[in-house]
Each structure stands twice: as C-alpha cells, then as structure tokens.
Design a protein around this motif. Sequence first.
Motif, PDB file in Angstrom:
ATOM      1  N   LEU A  90     -69.350   9.556  57.616  1.00 46.67           N
ATOM      2  CA  LEU A  90     -68.639  10.798  57.909  1.00 46.67           C
ATOM      3  C   LEU A  90     -69.237  11.472  59.140  1.00 46.67           C
ATOM      4  O   LEU A  90     -68.514  11.913  60.038  1.00 46.67           O
ATOM      5  N   MET A  91     -70.555  11.552  59.201  1.00 44.01           N
ATOM      6  CA  MET A  91     -71.205  12.196  60.336  1.00 44.01           C
ATOM      7  C   MET A  91     -70.948  11.417  61.630  1.00 44.01           C
ATOM      8  O   MET A  91     -70.812  12.010  62.692  1.00 44.01           O
ATOM      9  N   ALA A  92     -70.855  10.095  61.543  1.00 46.68           N
ATOM     10  CA  ALA A  92     -70.594   9.272  62.731  1.00 46.68           C
ATOM     11  C   ALA A  92     -69.219   9.560  63.327  1.00 46.68           C
ATOM     12  O   ALA A  92     -68.990   9.294  64.514  1.00 46.68           O
ATOM     13  N   THR A  93     -68.301  10.107  62.530  1.00 48.68           N
ATOM     14  CA  THR A  93     -66.973  10.429  63.065  1.00 48.68           C
ATOM     15  C   THR A  93     -67.001  11.637  63.989  1.00 48.68           C
ATOM     16  O   THR A  93     -66.058  11.840  64.744  1.00 48.68           O
ATOM     17  N   ASP A  94     -68.070  12.450  63.913  1.00 46.79           N
ATOM     18  CA  ASP A  94     -68.129  13.717  64.658  1.00 46.79           C
ATOM     19  C   ASP A  94     -66.906  14.553  64.302  1.00 46.79           C
ATOM     20  O   ASP A  94     -66.191  15.061  65.155  1.00 46.79           O
ATOM     21  N   LYS A 138     -61.748   4.667  60.801  1.00 45.47           N
ATOM     22  CA  LYS A 138     -61.369   3.428  60.103  1.00 45.47           C
ATOM     23  C   LYS A 138     -62.524   2.931  59.236  1.00 45.47           C
ATOM     24  O   LYS A 138     -62.320   2.487  58.106  1.00 45.47           O
ATOM     25  N   ALA A 139     -63.745   2.998  59.749  1.00 48.16           N
ATOM     26  CA  ALA A 139     -64.912   2.565  58.973  1.00 48.16           C
ATOM     27  C   ALA A 139     -65.089   3.451  57.739  1.00 48.16           C
ATOM     28  O   ALA A 139     -65.397   2.952  56.649  1.00 48.16           O
ATOM     29  N   LEU A 140     -64.871   4.747  57.898  1.00 41.38           N
ATOM     30  CA  LEU A 140     -64.958   5.666  56.763  1.00 41.38           C
ATOM     31  C   LEU A 140     -63.903   5.330  55.715  1.00 41.38           C
ATOM     32  O   LEU A 140     -64.200   5.246  54.523  1.00 41.38           O
TER      33      LEU A 140
END
Length: 157
Positions: A90-94, A138-140
């Motif tokens: 989630l954090m990687a999505t910014d 997409k990864a999330l």
Amino acid sequence: MKMIMSLVLLTAVMMGCKTAKNTTQSPPTSGVQQLTIKATPCYGTCPVFEMTVRSDKSANYLAQRHNNGQQGLYRAVIDGRNYEQLIALLMATDFPNLKEEYTVGATDLPSMDLEITYEGSKVKKIHDYGARGTDELKALYDFVKTLRETQQWQRME
C-alpha cells in the motif's frame, strides 16, 4: 562583466529552486487505520468481493461471486507477515498522490475500488476501472486476492 551577470543569473535560478513549492503530498510513513477494497463484476468469471483490513489486523471479507467456492461473510485476523506485506505494498503505491480515477479503453472489465483511512481522519478513494491504474496498484490488488486463500477465514453467516 559577462562573468558577473552569469553569477547573478545562476544565483537567481538557484534561489528560485529553493523556494519552489512541492505540490505533491508526502506519503504517510504509518497511520493507516483501514483499507477497504472492492472488486466489481465483469461479464465473465471475475471474482466479486469486498475486503476490509484494519490496523489491529482484523479483517472482514464478503465473498459474492467466483471466489473459489467461498460465498458469504468471513472474518479473520491477518497474520503479521502478510499484514506487513500488505501495508508495504500500500505504501509503495504512494496513494495520497494517486489519481482518484483510472480507466482503460475497453469494456466488460472489473473495477477495483479502494478506500484508505489514514492519519486520523484522512480518506483516499480510488476507482480503477480495469484494475490497471499503476504497477504498484496491480501488485496490491494481486496480493489482496491471495489473502482470500491464505488466511484463516471464519464464516460468519
């Protein structure tokens, strides 16, 4: 004289860079209270579900259609490793800086709707028709889909 003018110009440019405002929000480093993700139907066999995960790791999962035999309301506590991975993804999505809506130029695709409550009362909502907004989203989505099968869900109905 040219040298002095060049230095003055360079100094002015450098000072302008220092005072430029950052128009994007900094991503939160913690403080996610809740994540709700809804997968909507398509004209095929796309899974239709809603999952809410809270900061205490408790989760609800409403399986509606095409969820590997699961149907109804389930509850679980997400195990620590999976919860940490979910928050990292989630954090990687910014997410504070993501658009509120993503769409693809095709029909009959499912959507993913996210609602993230963080830092007290801030809420970010994202509607992603086609579920292809960004690589990080997409990864999330893929990870959330695996949680349907990897956690100890207890049927509530």
